[in-house]
Motif scaffolding. Structure first.
Motif, PDB file in Angstrom:
ATOM      1  N   ALA A 599       0.858  -1.194   0.000  1.00  0.00           N
ATOM      2  CA  ALA A 599       0.000   0.000   0.000  1.00  0.00           C
ATOM      3  C   ALA A 599       0.892   1.240   0.000  1.00  0.00           C
ATOM      4  O   ALA A 599       1.905   1.280   0.695  1.00  0.00           O
ATOM      5  N   VAL A 600       0.516   2.221  -0.800  1.00  0.00           N
ATOM      6  CA  VAL A 600       1.318   3.448  -0.912  1.00  0.00           C
ATOM      7  C   VAL A 600       0.442   4.644  -0.540  1.00  0.00           C
ATOM      8  O   VAL A 600      -0.683   4.769  -1.029  1.00  0.00           O
ATOM      9  N   THR A 601       0.949   5.488   0.333  1.00  0.00           N
ATOM     10  CA  THR A 601       0.281   6.756   0.639  1.00  0.00           C
ATOM     11  C   THR A 601       1.187   7.867   0.124  1.00  0.00           C
ATOM     12  O   THR A 601       2.383   7.879   0.440  1.00  0.00           O
ATOM     13  N   THR A 602       0.615   8.770  -0.656  1.00  0.00           N
ATOM     14  CA  THR A 602       1.435   9.803  -1.313  1.00  0.00           C
ATOM     15  C   THR A 602       0.897  11.191  -1.015  1.00  0.00           C
ATOM     16  O   THR A 602      -0.306  11.447  -1.107  1.00  0.00           O
ATOM     17  N   LEU A 603       1.794  12.081  -0.677  1.00  0.00           N
ATOM     18  CA  LEU A 603       1.479  13.516  -0.561  1.00  0.00           C
ATOM     19  C   LEU A 603       2.370  14.209  -1.579  1.00  0.00           C
ATOM     20  O   LEU A 603       3.598  14.110  -1.491  1.00  0.00           O
ATOM     21  N   SER A 604       1.784  14.879  -2.549  1.00  0.00           N
ATOM     22  CA  SER A 604       2.639  15.501  -3.564  1.00  0.00           C
ATOM     23  C   SER A 604       1.961  16.721  -4.162  1.00  0.00           C
ATOM     24  O   SER A 604       0.774  16.963  -3.941  1.00  0.00           O
ATOM     25  N   GLY A 605       2.732  17.487  -4.917  1.00  0.00           N
ATOM     26  CA  GLY A 605       2.185  18.678  -5.557  1.00  0.00           C
ATOM     27  C   GLY A 605       3.044  19.084  -6.729  1.00  0.00           C
ATOM     28  O   GLY A 605       4.013  18.395  -7.087  1.00  0.00           O
ATOM     29  N   PRO A 622      -3.076  13.464   1.393  1.00  0.00           N
ATOM     30  CA  PRO A 622      -2.544  12.153   1.012  1.00  0.00           C
ATOM     31  C   PRO A 622      -3.539  11.374   0.147  1.00  0.00           C
ATOM     32  O   PRO A 622      -4.750  11.449   0.362  1.00  0.00           O
ATOM     33  N   VAL A 623      -3.009  10.656  -0.827  1.00  0.00           N
ATOM     34  CA  VAL A 623      -3.839   9.745  -1.631  1.00  0.00           C
ATOM     35  C   VAL A 623      -3.213   8.354  -1.546  1.00  0.00           C
ATOM     36  O   VAL A 623      -2.001   8.222  -1.347  1.00  0.00           O
ATOM     37  N   THR A 624      -4.054   7.352  -1.693  1.00  0.00           N
ATOM     38  CA  THR A 624      -3.522   5.992  -1.554  1.00  0.00           C
ATOM     39  C   THR A 624      -3.530   5.266  -2.906  1.00  0.00           C
ATOM     40  O   THR A 624      -4.368   5.541  -3.766  1.00  0.00           O
ATOM     41  N   SER A 625      -2.590   4.371  -3.075  1.00  0.00           N
ATOM     42  CA  SER A 625      -2.512   3.548  -4.283  1.00  0.00           C
ATOM     43  C   SER A 625      -1.848   2.222  -3.892  1.00  0.00           C
ATOM     44  O   SER A 625      -1.563   1.995  -2.705  1.00  0.00           O
ATOM     45  N   THR A 626      -1.586   1.411  -4.880  1.00  0.00           N
ATOM     46  CA  THR A 626      -1.036   0.076  -4.588  1.00  0.00           C
ATOM     47  C   THR A 626       0.115  -0.249  -5.531  1.00  0.00           C
ATOM     48  O   THR A 626       0.052   0.082  -6.715  1.00  0.00           O
ATOM     49  N   ILE A 627       1.139  -0.886  -5.005  1.00  0.00           N
ATOM     50  CA  ILE A 627       2.168  -1.493  -5.859  1.00  0.00           C
ATOM     51  C   ILE A 627       1.806  -2.974  -5.947  1.00  0.00           C
ATOM     52  O   ILE A 627       1.806  -3.685  -4.934  1.00  0.00           O
ATOM     53  N   ARG A 635      10.811  -2.382  -8.732  1.00  0.00           N
ATOM     54  CA  ARG A 635      11.159  -1.007  -9.119  1.00  0.00           C
ATOM     55  C   ARG A 635       9.953  -0.118  -8.843  1.00  0.00           C
ATOM     56  O   ARG A 635       8.812  -0.490  -9.131  1.00  0.00           O
ATOM     57  N   HIS A 636      10.226   1.050  -8.312  1.00  0.00           N
ATOM     58  CA  HIS A 636       9.124   1.949  -7.948  1.00  0.00           C
ATOM     59  C   HIS A 636       9.553   3.382  -8.260  1.00  0.00           C
ATOM     60  O   HIS A 636      10.700   3.753  -8.002  1.00  0.00           O
ATOM     61  N   VAL A 637       8.610   4.161  -8.810  1.00  0.00           N
ATOM     62  CA  VAL A 637       8.931   5.551  -9.141  1.00  0.00           C
ATOM     63  C   VAL A 637       8.268   6.478  -8.119  1.00  0.00           C
ATOM     64  O   VAL A 637       7.056   6.435  -7.924  1.00  0.00           O
ATOM     65  N   VAL A 638       9.081   7.281  -7.482  1.00  0.00           N
ATOM     66  CA  VAL A 638       8.577   8.237  -6.488  1.00  0.00           C
ATOM     67  C   VAL A 638       8.375   9.574  -7.207  1.00  0.00           C
ATOM     68  O   VAL A 638       9.336  10.134  -7.744  1.00  0.00           O
ATOM     69  N   PRO A 639       7.141  10.088  -7.263  1.00  0.00           N
ATOM     70  CA  PRO A 639       6.891  11.320  -8.024  1.00  0.00           C
ATOM     71  C   PRO A 639       7.735  12.487  -7.511  1.00  0.00           C
ATOM     72  O   PRO A 639       8.204  12.486  -6.370  1.00  0.00           O
ATOM     73  N   ARG A 640       7.886  13.482  -8.374  1.00  0.00           N
ATOM     74  CA  ARG A 640       8.600  14.695  -7.948  1.00  0.00           C
ATOM     75  C   ARG A 640       7.828  15.336  -6.790  1.00  0.00           C
ATOM     76  O   ARG A 640       6.624  15.145  -6.643  1.00  0.00           O
ATOM     77  N   TYR A 641       8.487  16.115  -6.027  1.00  0.00           N
ATOM     78  CA  TYR A 641       7.913  16.826  -4.879  1.00  0.00           C
ATOM     79  C   TYR A 641       6.920  15.932  -4.134  1.00  0.00           C
ATOM     80  O   TYR A 641       5.728  16.236  -4.038  1.00  0.00           O
ATOM     81  N   SER A 642       7.389  14.819  -3.639  1.00  0.00           N
ATOM     82  CA  SER A 642       6.428  13.931  -2.969  1.00  0.00           C
ATOM     83  C   SER A 642       7.024  13.281  -1.722  1.00  0.00           C
ATOM     84  O   SER A 642       8.238  13.111  -1.586  1.00  0.00           O
ATOM     85  N   ILE A 643       6.089  12.949  -0.841  1.00  0.00           N
ATOM     86  CA  ILE A 643       6.394  12.140   0.347  1.00  0.00           C
ATOM     87  C   ILE A 643       5.567  10.876   0.189  1.00  0.00           C
ATOM     88  O   ILE A 643       4.368  10.962  -0.103  1.00  0.00           O
ATOM     89  N   GLN A 644       6.187   9.739   0.374  1.00  0.00           N
ATOM     90  CA  GLN A 644       5.431   8.490   0.283  1.00  0.00           C
ATOM     91  C   GLN A 644       5.722   7.606   1.487  1.00  0.00           C
ATOM     92  O   GLN A 644       6.847   7.596   1.998  1.00  0.00           O
ATOM     93  N   VAL A 645       4.693   6.863   1.889  1.00  0.00           N
ATOM     94  CA  VAL A 645       4.903   5.777   2.845  1.00  0.00           C
ATOM     95  C   VAL A 645       4.481   4.487   2.156  1.00  0.00           C
ATOM     96  O   VAL A 645       3.343   4.384   1.677  1.00  0.00           O
ATOM     97  N   LEU A 646       5.398   3.553   2.077  1.00  0.00           N
ATOM     98  CA  LEU A 646       5.082   2.224   1.530  1.00  0.00           C
ATOM     99  C   LEU A 646       4.833   1.294   2.711  1.00  0.00           C
ATOM    100  O   LEU A 646       5.645   1.240   3.646  1.00  0.00           O
TER     101      LEU A 646
END
Ligand code: AHR
Length: 651
Positions: A599-605, A622-627, A635-646
């Motif tokens: 599970a991925v939680t992302t805060l980005s802009g 924060p928005v949630t998604s899944t790997i 392999r995982h791509v972390v978006p620009r200007y973002s904080i993620q919790v996997l």
């Protein structure tokens, strides 16, 4: 492979890239080269401090009065103000009425409130009326189908002044949202209660509270109060939306009552807890260093019930004999009453109901003692130029330890005479708590990696990236999150950390400190991106630090990893503060493999300046998604200007 604290020297291309990033030059077309993150779940390291993330609070930016404290009436006891006239109160003379209001210093409802508002009505008529109104804290929030509970103290010179009409009125339309009548006023000080109930209406923060009589006469008023429904319906309670925002932080402790608010500008203006307990009519109110007077409606007991409601440990800061304008109490005999006051305070908090101060707490409505493990002596004592903190701290420390060996005693500056259990650390270069720019935090993410483990444990009692106002922006959140990866990785020694300041009323003129976590006005509230970064970290804490190794050339990419050993979840925090995405190759060592998706939680802009505001409250959340099928290598791509919790589940 290199450790996180020893990133390899940058290649020329990376140096150019980093220089462009730091200069703020758009580099969207460029890509970061891939990073590799290796996490070993088979040999968990030290325990994560269970109390790592807490909150720090004080009366600043109208955090309580006009904020968390749900009271709608401002200056309810008619205290001297910052403006001519009677601050927040205005005379009403409807139709042909003739009347005046003034402060009467000769009479009030109690020794603590010895003055009152005197209303003299020379003429008034049934269709008009005379009286006064209160503007609230930059308005009053009124909602549909809601009951507001009010009270006031009054005495009339003569009952002929008749009935008192009380009503909530919209400032713009003049429509009456709710109204009630108190049939008559007696000629001795008496407390009156009333309720105001609204019907259907559009919620608005643009309202005031009116008190009107229709006949001539003289009456005096004090402690006029009106509460909306409060969190858990507690009397003298707290604003529901703000408490819910705090609950979502899952804070483990509350550091109170300051901050500068503890110290006061002068010794006579320090936080005197004994004057903040008991019935409101016995609370005198007091001047604060933040330019306005505190109603003390949130007094010591209200801080403690706040802890109880949100399951937080109290981190009780006791006044240490130093106030901000360089006033101090000499250690020794002079300090003894202050030490005793702190011991009394500890007893009020944690003594059982048979003790002197425990019984006072029981009389105030809370017979059960509160758990107490942490006591801090003073605040930012490195500002004291008298050089007396060492001796003052030692005097407090010895007395507290003698009476309460179970307590952890926290120093707010380095001391030599005794060894504190915990040190409230500061930025030695800036000579303040850790209030920094994003760049300063990015460069100091490894601050505690090589810290002396043989000294006291560390409390980071106040810290924040100060970018964006009145609440901080995404750039600040990225730097906060980067700094938190360092706190978390070192939470064997950093046992507690609390962001500050917590709250700001964003109405014009309400703010004293320009960068804050949660903003609000009379009606609404919102969390800054920094707030959501805190939520993401504190709700994925884990209990063991995992050894992780980052091989990356991106100077603005940060990580930390923890394990929840009970649920077998691995929490990986990733911070990409650069303007382009970061590809990461994960290599995870796990005895039995990974259980499917992560599970991925992302805060980005889009930019570092992008932010939330009172008019755009959920722009960055924060928005949630899944790997899918996260395995031991992915392999995982972390978006620009973002904080993620996997959130990765181990088999
Ligand atoms: O958080 C604002 C202020 O910063 C606090 O009152 C003080 O402790 C610090 O200097």
């Amino acid at each position: 492979m290199l450790g996180h604290s020893e990133l390899k020297p940058m290649q020329p291309r990376h140096r150019l890239f980093a220089a462009l990033l730091i200069a703020g030059i758009p580099v969207a077309g460029m890509a970061q080269s891939n990073a590799t993150l290796t996490i070993d779940t088979t040999r968990p390291g030290a325990n994560v401090s269970p109390t790592l993330y807490g909150i720090m609070t004080e009366e600043i930016n109208h955090s309580y009065d006009g904020g968390l404290y749900a009271e709608l009436v401002s200056n309810r006891t008619f205290q001297p103000g910052r403006v001519p006239g009677i601050e927040n109160w205005t005379l009403i003379q409807n139709v042909d009425a003739r009347a005046s209001i003034e402060i009467d210093p000769s009479t009030g409802p109690s020794a603590a409130i010895p003055h009152s508002l005197k209303l003299v009505v020379r003429s008034a008529e049934a269709e008009g009326g005379a009286g006064f109104y209160n503007t609230g804290y930059w308005g009053m929030a009124v909602r549909a189908q809601t009951t507001y509970r009010g009270s006031f103290y009054a005495k009339a010179e003569d009952p002929s002044i008749g009935a008192l009409t009380i009503r909530l009125v919209n400032n713009t339309t003049g429509s009456v949202a709710a109204s009630t009548i108190v049939p008559s006023l007696g000629n001795a000080w008496h407390r009156y209660e009333f309720t105001l109930t609204t019907g259907a209406l559009t919620p608005s923060g643009d309202n005031h509270l009116e008190f009107l009589v229709q006949k001539p006469g003289t009456a005096r008023f004090s402690l006029i109060s009106l509460f909306p429904p409060t969190y858990r319906n507690e009397p003298n309670g707290k604003r529901i939306d703000l408490m819910e925002k705090l609950a979502a932080l899952h804070p483990k402790f509350l550091r109170f009552p300051g901050g500068n608010y503890l110290e006061g500008d002068h010794i006579s203006e320090r936080y005197e807890w004994k004057k903040t307990i008991g019935p409101l009519v016995d609370r005198a109110t007091h001047p604060t260093p933040w330019t306005y007077r505190s109603s003390d409606g949130i007094g010591l007991l209200e801080f403690l019930t706040w802890c109880e409601d949100l399951h937080m440990e109290p981190l009780l800061a006791v006044y240490s004999g130093y106030s901000l304008q360089q006033e101090h109490v000499n250690p020794g005999k002079d300090l003894e009453p202050y030490v005793q006051d702190a011991l009394d305070e500890i007893e009020y908090v944690s003594g059982d109901a048979s003790t002197r101060w425990g019984s006072e707490r029981a009389r105030n409505g809370h017979p059960a003692p509160f758990p107490l493990h942490f006591v801090e002596v003073g605040n930012e004592e490195y500002h004291d130029q008298s050089g007396t903190y060492d001796a003052r701290f030692a005097q407090f420390y010895r007395a507290i330890k003698k009476a309460h060996p179970e307590l952890q005693v926290i120093a707010t500056a380095p001391v030599q005479s005794v060894r504190p259990d915990i040190l409230d650390d500061n930025d030695h270069a800036l000579h303040t708590h850790f209030y920094r720019t994003a760049q300063q935090f990015f460069q100091d993410v490894h601050h505690y990696d090589h810290y002396d483990r043989s000294g006291p444990k560390i409390l980071v009692g106040e810290w924040a990236t100060r970018e964006g106002s009145p609440t901080t922006n995404l750039g600040a959140a990225l730097a906060d999150a980067a700094w938190m990866t360092g706190l978390e990785r070192n939470s064997d020694i950093v046992v507690m950390a609390s962001y500050a300041p917590l709250f700001v009323n964003v109405s014009p003129g309400a703010m004293q400190w320009p960068s804050n976590l949660i903003g609000f006005d009379a009606l609404h509230s919102y969390g800054s991106p920094s707030y959501y970064a805190q939520v993401m970290f504190s709700t994925h804490l884990g209990d063991r630090i995992l050894n992780s190794t980052l091989d990356a050339s991106n100077p603005r990419f940060f990580e930390s990893a923890t394990l929840d050993s009970k649920t077998h979840h691995v929490f990986v925090k990733l911070v990409n503060a650069s303007s382009v995405p970061q590809t990461v190759d994960f290599k995870i060592a796990a005895a039995n493999g990974i259980a499917g998706n992560a599970a991925v939680t992302t805060l980005s802009g889009n930019t570092t300046q992008e932010t939330n505001s009172i008019d755009d409250r959920t722009r960055i959340v924060p928005v949630t998604s899944t790997i899918q099928n996260a395995g031991l290598a992915f392999r995982h791509v972390v978006p620009r200007y973002s904080i993620q919790v996997l959130d990765i589940s181990l088999k």
